[in-house]
Write an enzyme that holds these catalytic residues in place. Structure first.
Site, PDB file in Angstrom:
ATOM      1  N   ASP A  13     -55.623  42.053   4.551  1.00  0.00           N
ATOM      2  CA  ASP A  13     -55.165  41.772   5.924  1.00  0.00           C
ATOM      3  C   ASP A  13     -53.910  42.548   6.316  1.00  0.00           C
ATOM      4  O   ASP A  13     -53.109  42.070   7.110  1.00  0.00           O
ATOM      5  CB  ASP A  13     -54.888  40.263   6.122  1.00  0.00           C
ATOM      6  CG  ASP A  13     -56.033  39.410   5.624  1.00  0.00           C
ATOM      7  OD1 ASP A  13     -57.169  39.737   5.958  1.00  0.00           O
ATOM      8  OD2 ASP A  13     -55.782  38.437   4.889  1.00  0.00           O
ATOM      9  N   LYS A  16     -55.450  47.345   7.861  1.00  0.00           N
ATOM     10  CA  LYS A  16     -56.147  48.588   7.473  1.00  0.00           C
ATOM     11  C   LYS A  16     -57.071  49.071   8.583  1.00  0.00           C
ATOM     12  O   LYS A  16     -57.214  50.255   8.808  1.00  0.00           O
ATOM     13  CB  LYS A  16     -57.006  48.350   6.212  1.00  0.00           C
ATOM     14  CG  LYS A  16     -56.196  48.099   4.963  1.00  0.00           C
ATOM     15  CD  LYS A  16     -57.106  47.918   3.765  1.00  0.00           C
ATOM     16  CE  LYS A  16     -57.897  46.620   3.797  1.00  0.00           C
ATOM     17  NZ  LYS A  16     -57.097  45.405   3.659  1.00  0.00           N
ATOM     18  N   GLY A  17     -57.710  48.097   9.269  1.00  0.00           N
ATOM     19  CA  GLY A  17     -58.692  48.443  10.302  1.00  0.00           C
ATOM     20  C   GLY A  17     -58.112  49.406  11.320  1.00  0.00           C
ATOM     21  O   GLY A  17     -58.722  50.413  11.646  1.00  0.00           O
ATOM     22  N   GLY A  40     -62.480  41.677   6.714  1.00  0.00           N
ATOM     23  CA  GLY A  40     -62.489  41.427   8.155  1.00  0.00           C
ATOM     24  C   GLY A  40     -61.557  42.402   8.835  1.00  0.00           C
ATOM     25  O   GLY A  40     -60.372  42.432   8.535  1.00  0.00           O
ATOM     26  N   HIS A  41     -62.091  43.230   9.691  1.00  0.00           N
ATOM     27  CA  HIS A  41     -61.267  44.188  10.424  1.00  0.00           C
ATOM     28  C   HIS A  41     -61.399  43.923  11.914  1.00  0.00           C
ATOM     29  O   HIS A  41     -62.513  43.822  12.417  1.00  0.00           O
ATOM     30  CB  HIS A  41     -61.753  45.622  10.182  1.00  0.00           C
ATOM     31  CG  HIS A  41     -61.449  46.126   8.815  1.00  0.00           C
ATOM     32  ND1 HIS A  41     -62.006  47.267   8.306  1.00  0.00           N
ATOM     33  CD2 HIS A  41     -60.642  45.647   7.867  1.00  0.00           C
ATOM     34  CE1 HIS A  41     -61.555  47.461   7.095  1.00  0.00           C
ATOM     35  NE2 HIS A  41     -60.722  46.488   6.807  1.00  0.00           N
ATOM     36  N   GLN A 226     -59.929  44.320   1.296  1.00  0.00           N
ATOM     37  CA  GLN A 226     -59.005  43.431   0.583  1.00  0.00           C
ATOM     38  C   GLN A 226     -57.722  44.204   0.211  1.00  0.00           C
ATOM     39  O   GLN A 226     -57.357  45.089   0.952  1.00  0.00           O
ATOM     40  CB  GLN A 226     -59.657  42.800  -0.656  1.00  0.00           C
ATOM     41  CG  GLN A 226     -60.762  41.800  -0.340  1.00  0.00           C
ATOM     42  CD  GLN A 226     -62.125  42.441  -0.160  1.00  0.00           C
ATOM     43  OE1 GLN A 226     -62.518  43.280  -0.951  1.00  0.00           O
ATOM     44  NE2 GLN A 226     -62.831  42.056   0.865  1.00  0.00           N
ATOM     45  N   THR A 301     -59.570  36.787   9.829  1.00  0.00           N
ATOM     46  CA  THR A 301     -60.649  37.275  10.698  1.00  0.00           C
ATOM     47  C   THR A 301     -61.990  36.671  10.281  1.00  0.00           C
ATOM     48  O   THR A 301     -62.826  36.348  11.110  1.00  0.00           O
ATOM     49  CB  THR A 301     -60.768  38.821  10.566  1.00  0.00           C
ATOM     50  OG1 THR A 301     -59.481  39.383  10.565  1.00  0.00           O
ATOM     51  CG2 THR A 301     -61.592  39.423  11.681  1.00  0.00           C
ATOM     52  N   ARG A 307     -52.970  32.079   7.247  1.00  0.00           N
ATOM     53  CA  ARG A 307     -52.461  32.866   6.111  1.00  0.00           C
ATOM     54  C   ARG A 307     -51.086  32.374   5.690  1.00  0.00           C
ATOM     55  O   ARG A 307     -50.287  31.982   6.533  1.00  0.00           O
ATOM     56  CB  ARG A 307     -52.374  34.349   6.494  1.00  0.00           C
ATOM     57  CG  ARG A 307     -53.731  34.935   6.807  1.00  0.00           C
ATOM     58  CD  ARG A 307     -53.618  36.408   7.180  1.00  0.00           C
ATOM     59  NE  ARG A 307     -54.919  36.896   7.622  1.00  0.00           N
ATOM     60  CZ  ARG A 307     -55.113  37.703   8.657  1.00  0.00           C
ATOM     61  NH1 ARG A 307     -54.102  38.126   9.367  1.00  0.00           N
ATOM     62  NH2 ARG A 307     -56.327  38.087   8.980  1.00  0.00           N
TER      63      ARG A 307
HETATM   64  P1  IMP Z   1     -63.984  36.313  -2.279  1.00  0.00           P
HETATM   65  O1  IMP Z   1     -63.734  37.781  -2.111  1.00  0.00           O
HETATM   66  O2  IMP Z   1     -64.706  35.696  -1.128  1.00  0.00           O
HETATM   67  O3  IMP Z   1     -64.606  35.992  -3.603  1.00  0.00           O
HETATM   68  O4  IMP Z   1     -62.544  35.585  -2.298  1.00  0.00           O
HETATM   69  C1  IMP Z   1     -61.623  35.781  -3.365  1.00  0.00           C
HETATM   70  C2  IMP Z   1     -60.188  35.851  -2.857  1.00  0.00           C
HETATM   71  O5  IMP Z   1     -60.014  37.025  -2.089  1.00  0.00           O
HETATM   72  C3  IMP Z   1     -59.794  34.691  -1.929  1.00  0.00           C
HETATM   73  O6  IMP Z   1     -58.424  34.415  -2.144  1.00  0.00           O
HETATM   74  C4  IMP Z   1     -59.984  35.269  -0.537  1.00  0.00           C
HETATM   75  O7  IMP Z   1     -59.178  34.618   0.412  1.00  0.00           O
HETATM   76  C5  IMP Z   1     -59.532  36.697  -0.782  1.00  0.00           C
HETATM   77  N1  IMP Z   1     -60.121  37.660   0.147  1.00  0.00           N
HETATM   78  C6  IMP Z   1     -61.367  38.159   0.146  1.00  0.00           C
HETATM   79  N2  IMP Z   1     -61.534  39.043   1.126  1.00  0.00           N
HETATM   80  C7  IMP Z   1     -60.363  39.120   1.762  1.00  0.00           C
HETATM   81  C8  IMP Z   1     -59.890  39.915   2.870  1.00  0.00           C
HETATM   82  O8  IMP Z   1     -60.589  40.743   3.452  1.00  0.00           O
HETATM   83  N3  IMP Z   1     -58.587  39.709   3.232  1.00  0.00           N
HETATM   84  C9  IMP Z   1     -57.785  38.855   2.578  1.00  0.00           C
HETATM   85  N4  IMP Z   1     -58.167  38.114   1.541  1.00  0.00           N
HETATM   86  C10 IMP Z   1     -59.453  38.246   1.134  1.00  0.00           C
END
Ligand code: IMP
Length: 431
Positions: A13, A16-17, A40-41, A226, A301, A307
């Site tokens: 978050d 990056k988008g 999520g972007h 991520q 997103t 957050r």
């Molecule tokens: P998962 O990727 O759904 O397995 O989640 C694992 C961890 O990564 C959790 O803490 C999520 O909140 C975090 N996470 C996954 N994708 C994102 C993202 O795009 N942004 C921020 N945190 C993410």
């Protein structure tokens, strides 16, 4: 520079988008190389908001090719929905604009079910990861366990049938133990075959397609999802995602060799946020944290979750610079700090009375490090929408200089608002 990797330097978050979108103007190809629709972007283009999860950010530009590389896990139903949503906003998505790697592994409905079952019912509050619940972890687990299903497997109905039956049988042992019922594969099998018919025109041998672009010296942008501290190897394990989020994975998740990559940029907010559970040394569980969340609109997103917020952690960013070999940084959301009297930067940690300048690997120690802060005077004026460095208040320039000094990496881009042109470029990134 022609081939560049963009990664998140924090816990995701980071904005990056927007940076990918800006740089994709000069890119011929944008490639996703890991993760799935957990990302999520949000892209804001002339008051139009585009929410992307799985599709590469280049998709909203007419002349850019988007590639979903082999390292990505795909939920075909989500993919079809996301394509339809973007098309509804007037953007046509055709096979000459989007390539999906034939060796992407699938997220099956059973993966989503397992992810949510673990998070909602089985894990205790302490062991809950706080995943996005989209089946990402279970899909990667099946990939590594060598029972996963790749898009290419759907080409042959018999092979697909054998594989899906095998996966459902495997997981049903555990599911029936917790749920007293098993999940039938038959409906999902039929639905997935139908979904395959929709996405089939996009499915190609992506490493070969990418090689053609490399040979033609096209500009390629690798779009990470991520962030560094959610990396399965280098993150705050087990509170991480299930893929490698650092720059090195751009090569593995796409099949473009590392020697073809010329520049890597890490994106970081001017403060820190994290969604989900896990260690967060500079977290502010107080009014300042709430103010950051409010000003920064810090809601996920993908899941809409609030957050967690805290001060800028230079120790983490320095570590991200080393691990990904970052060439430069993009500092985002500077304007969120506009109204603070005092702004802090974490420049080191104290662990059991000893000063350290890195985040330890051990979860127990990660939870115990205490930030050592450098306190700076806030600028208390508007930086929102600033386009040149000289327009920034002197206190903001001191803040940026300090970050550069402590982190040991150039800041090449500063983002001062959500719009494309709310940006200060300090370096020409694409030739
Ligand atoms: P998962 O990727 O759904 O397995 O989640 C694992 C961890 O990564 C959790 O803490 C999520 O909140 C975090 N996470 C996954 N994708 C994102 C993202 O795009 N942004 C921020 N945190 C993410």
């Amino acid at each position: 520079m022609s081939n560049i990797v963009i990664i998140g330097a924090q816990w995701g978050d980071e904005g990056k988008g927007k940076i990918v979108d800006l740089l994709s103007e000069k890119a011929d190809v944008v490639v996703r190389f890991q993760g799935g629709h957990n990302a999520g972007h949000t892209l804001v283009v002339q008051e139009n908001e585009f929410k992307l999860s799985l599709l590469p950010s280049g998709i909203i530009r007419d002349s850019t090719m988007s590639v979903i590389g082999n390292g990505v896990v795909i939920d075909p139903f989500h993919l079809i929905k996301e394509i339809a949503e973007i098309e509804n906003k007037g953007i046509k998505i055709t096979p000459d604009k989007l390539i999906i790697s034939e060796n992407c592994f699938l997220i099956l409905p059973i993966h989503k079910f397992i992810d949510q079952l673990r998070e909602k019912k089985i894990s205790s509050l302490k062991t809950k990861i706080g995943t996005t619940g989209r089946g990402i972890g279970p899909a990667y687990e099946d990939k590594v366990a060598r029972r996963g299903i790749r898009i290419d497997d759907l080409k042959n109905k018999n092979i697909f049938l054998e594989k899906i039956k095998n996966i459902y049988d495997h997981h049903n042992i555990w599911i029936t133990h917790h749920e007293l019922k098993k999940i039938n594969f038959e409906i999902d099998f039929e639905k997935l075959l139908k979904a395959y018919e929709v996405i089939k025109p996009f499915v190609k041998n992506s490493w070969r397609e990418l090689d053609t672009f490399v040979e033609k010296r096209k500009n390629i942008l690798f779009e990470g999802a991520q962030g560094t501290f959610l990396d399965i190897d280098f993150g705050t394990y087990p509170y991480v995602t299930s893929s490698n989020t650092i720059a090195g994975n751009a090569a593995i998740g796409s099949g473009v060799g590392p020697s073809k990559i010329n520049y890597t940029i890490g994106i970081t907010k001017a403060y820190t946020t994290r969604v989900g559970n896990g260690p967060f040394p500079t977290e502010l569980d107080n009014e300042i944290g709430q103010k950051l969340a409010l000003k920064g609109k810090e809601f996920g997103t993908v899941t809409g979750r609030k957050r967690r917020c805290g001060w800028f952690d230079a120790v983490l960013i320095k570590q991200a610079v080393k691990i990904s070999g970052l060439s430069g940084l993009a500092l985002t959301k500077l304007d969120v700090l506009d109204e603070f009297e005092e702004i802090k930067i974490c420049i080191g940690y104290e662990l059991e009375g000893i000063k350290i300048n890195y985040l330890p690997i051990c979860e127990f120690e990660q939870n115990r490090v205490k930030p050592i802060y450098l306190s700076l005077k806030g600028w208390k004026s508007k930086t929102l929408g600033t386009k040149t460095l000289s327009e920034l208040p002197s206190e903001a320039i001191v803040f940026i200089q300090k970050i550069k000094e402590v982190v040991g990496c150039d800041i090449d881009i500063i983002s001062t608002g959500p719009e494309r042109n709310d940006t200060i470029f300090l370096k020409k990134i694409f030739n």
